[in-house]
Design a protein around this motif. Structure first.
Motif, PDB file in Angstrom:
ATOM      1  N   LEU A  13       0.832  -1.209   0.000  1.00  0.00           N
ATOM      2  CA  LEU A  13       0.000   0.000   0.000  1.00  0.00           C
ATOM      3  C   LEU A  13       0.863   1.254   0.000  1.00  0.00           C
ATOM      4  N   VAL A  14       1.881   1.242   0.873  1.00  0.00           N
ATOM      5  CA  VAL A  14       2.775   2.405   0.959  1.00  0.00           C
ATOM      6  C   VAL A  14       3.468   2.627  -0.369  1.00  0.00           C
ATOM      7  N   ALA A  17       0.900   3.919  -2.997  1.00  0.00           N
ATOM      8  CA  ALA A  17       0.483   5.304  -2.722  1.00  0.00           C
ATOM      9  C   ALA A  17       1.620   6.270  -3.016  1.00  0.00           C
ATOM     10  N   THR A  18       2.844   5.880  -2.619  1.00  0.00           N
ATOM     11  CA  THR A  18       3.996   6.745  -2.857  1.00  0.00           C
ATOM     12  C   THR A  18       4.258   6.883  -4.338  1.00  0.00           C
ATOM     13  N   ALA A  21       1.936   9.328  -5.715  1.00  0.00           N
ATOM     14  CA  ALA A  21       2.243  10.698  -5.312  1.00  0.00           C
ATOM     15  C   ALA A  21       3.402  11.244  -6.128  1.00  0.00           C
ATOM     16  N   LYS A  22       4.379  10.388  -6.426  1.00  0.00           N
ATOM     17  CA  LYS A  22       5.524  10.859  -7.190  1.00  0.00           C
ATOM     18  C   LYS A  22       5.185  11.053  -8.663  1.00  0.00           C
ATOM     19  N   ALA A  23       4.059  10.486  -9.058  1.00  0.00           N
ATOM     20  CA  ALA A  23       3.642  10.645 -10.453  1.00  0.00           C
ATOM     21  C   ALA A  23       2.998  12.016 -10.616  1.00  0.00           C
ATOM     22  N   HIS A  24       3.721  13.010 -10.120  1.00  0.00           N
ATOM     23  CA  HIS A  24       3.211  14.383 -10.101  1.00  0.00           C
ATOM     24  C   HIS A  24       3.145  14.986 -11.502  1.00  0.00           C
ATOM     25  N   VAL A  44      -5.124  15.716   6.467  1.00  0.00           N
ATOM     26  CA  VAL A  44      -3.861  15.311   7.083  1.00  0.00           C
ATOM     27  C   VAL A  44      -2.783  16.335   6.716  1.00  0.00           C
ATOM     28  N   THR A  56      -3.494  15.803   1.592  1.00  0.00           N
ATOM     29  CA  THR A  56      -3.848  14.410   1.830  1.00  0.00           C
ATOM     30  C   THR A  56      -5.026  14.402   2.799  1.00  0.00           C
ATOM     31  N   VAL A  68      -6.234   6.673   2.978  1.00  0.00           N
ATOM     32  CA  VAL A  68      -5.625   7.983   2.706  1.00  0.00           C
ATOM     33  C   VAL A  68      -5.742   8.304   1.226  1.00  0.00           C
ATOM     34  N   ALA A  70      -4.595  11.051  -1.775  1.00  0.00           N
ATOM     35  CA  ALA A  70      -3.661  12.109  -2.155  1.00  0.00           C
ATOM     36  C   ALA A  70      -4.328  12.971  -3.216  1.00  0.00           C
ATOM     37  N   ILE A  71      -4.473  14.248  -2.903  1.00  0.00           N
ATOM     38  CA  ILE A  71      -5.184  15.155  -3.800  1.00  0.00           C
ATOM     39  C   ILE A  71      -4.232  16.226  -4.315  1.00  0.00           C
ATOM     40  N   ARG A 108      -6.359   5.738  -5.066  1.00  0.00           N
ATOM     41  CA  ARG A 108      -6.848   6.795  -4.176  1.00  0.00           C
ATOM     42  C   ARG A 108      -6.083   8.101  -4.407  1.00  0.00           C
TER      43      ARG A 108
END
Lengths: 128, 274
Positions: A13-14, A17-18, A21-24, A44, A56, A68, A70-71, A108
């Motif tokens: 999961l980590v 999710a990470t 998030a890095k796929a910015h 958060v 988040t 969680v 990530a927006i 997410r």
């Protein structure tokens, strides 16, 4: 065995999710043209930054589990200010309802559209 | 009678006061009405996208650059880019066959790297620019809010002989009538040319900008670009136009792209999940 599986699941999961998030700074994975979806949860992280701002959010799913989200916003810090956001508009623990454009693959992660604060204020205001 | 005259006078004054802000508004919004006087050769001030006109973003929408030469295909072409292809925001490939809208691939300023020129002029839509005239009279500084970049436009007609290649290039500027012509060369070729274009410029890249203050609150920019290594001798990407709006009272804001901001985002997310 169960414990190992749990550790594996959390690690996975980590990682996922990470990775997201890095796929910015790329939006093809989001359903930008759709109606969007509402997320109700607690803030958060909230950060006005460049080139994009982000948040988040902890959301309780249908099974009662916390997840969680990530927006990412499409706005620069200038864009966020123009839309009425300040560095303290959102704070950790604030309960909000957010309209987002979710990821097409069900992850997410999402692109921010608007937020309704606890006092009923909606940002950005209609038309912005 | 005296009362009536007084009333008329008051009405006149009040009417004038009411008209005053209207004239200011019209000067900002519609240059054809009551435009304040201005010096055509004065570009100083903060300029941004025209409000309500869309984001005035990409040079290439509807005007794709020339195709790459064979050398360009081998040396300048990027593997993939994010965002849209030139000329068609839904296109899957650029004219050189570079995949677009590919997550995690190239875009100007990726990983907080410099955008350089001409890319940054596309981003004035998101962060305005300011022209500052030096008191020495030998240069104009163009400040670009996006990624906090700036360039010096040297008011001379010759580039130095020993240009050190750079992200922003070496710019000289001169007036042709009331148009400021900016000639830039000496690029290091390390940037993506601009949004939606799937290649870098070569060290032969050369661009010419023409800024004309057409009214109190509008500056028009027309650009011509040349790159004989990338596009071939005599080829150009020409006639690219933008219009910028004066932003009275506006100040450039701090725009610093900080790599650790993204790391902080990742960390916050990991902590939240754990």
């Amino acid at each position: 065995m169960k414990k190992n599986f749990k550790i594996f699941s959390i690690t996975l999961l980590v990682f996922l999710a990470t990775f997201q998030a890095k796929a910015h700074h790329g939006y093809p994975q989001y359903n930008l043209g759709g109606e969007g979806m509402a997320l109700h949860g607690k803030i958060v992280t909230y950060r006005i930054s460049n080139p994009h701002s982000y948040m988040t959010l902890i959301v309780v799913d249908d099974a009662g589990e916390e997840e969680v989200w990530a927006i990412e916003t499409t706005d620069t810090a200038r864009g966020m200010r123009t839309k009425g956001f300040t560095p303290t508009t959102l704070q950790a623990g604030d309960e909000v309802t957010m309209m987002v454009a979710p990821a097409l693959n069900g992850d997410r992660t999402a692109v921010f559209r608007s937020v309704e604060l606890a006092d009923g204020t909606i940002l950005p205001a209609s038309g912005q | 009678m005296r009362v009536k005259l007084k009333d008329s006078f008051v009405s006149l004054v009040m009417g004038g006061l009411l008209l005053l802000p209207a004239s200011i508004v019209s000067a900002q919004g519609s240059p054809e009405f009551d435009s304040p006087e201005f010096d055509s050769r004065d570009l100083s001030g903060v300029w941004g996208a025209i409000p309500g006109s869309g984001n005035n973003f990409n040079y290439g929408i509807g005007t794709p650059p020339p195709p790459l030469t064979q050398w360009g295909m081998e040396n300048l072409r990027l593997e993939a880019i994010t965002h849209a292809a030139v000329g068609d925001r839904t296109a899957e490939f650029t004219i050189n066959g570079v995949p677009t809208n590919t997550l995690g691939s190239n875009y100007p300023g990726k990983d907080c790297e410099p955008l350089g020129q001409p890319a940054n002029l596309d981003y004035v839509a998101f962060g305005p620019m300011e022209f500052v005239y030096s008191r020495s009279g030998d240069r104009i500084i163009q400040m670009l809010e996006y990624h906090r970049e700036w360039r010096t436009l040297w008011l001379t007609d010759e580039h130095p002989e020993d240009i050190y290649p750079s992200y922003m290039g070496d710019s000289i500027a001169y007036w042709e009538g009331n148009t400021l012509v900016v000639d830039t060369t000496g690029f290091n070729g390390l940037t993506q040319l601009t949004q939606g274009v799937g290649h870098r410029p070569s060290d032969a890249f050369h661009m010419v900008e023409r800024y004309t203050r057409v009214s109190y609150d509008r500056v028009e920019l027309v650009m011509d670009m040349y790159d004989e290594k990338a596009w071939g001798e005599g080829a150009s990407w020409s006639g690219l136009a933008k219009t910028f709006a004066l932003m009275p009272g506006e100040r450039l804001q701090e725009f610093i792209c900080v790599p650790s901001e993204f790391a902080a985002f990742d960390s916050a997310l990991e902590e939240a999940i754990q």
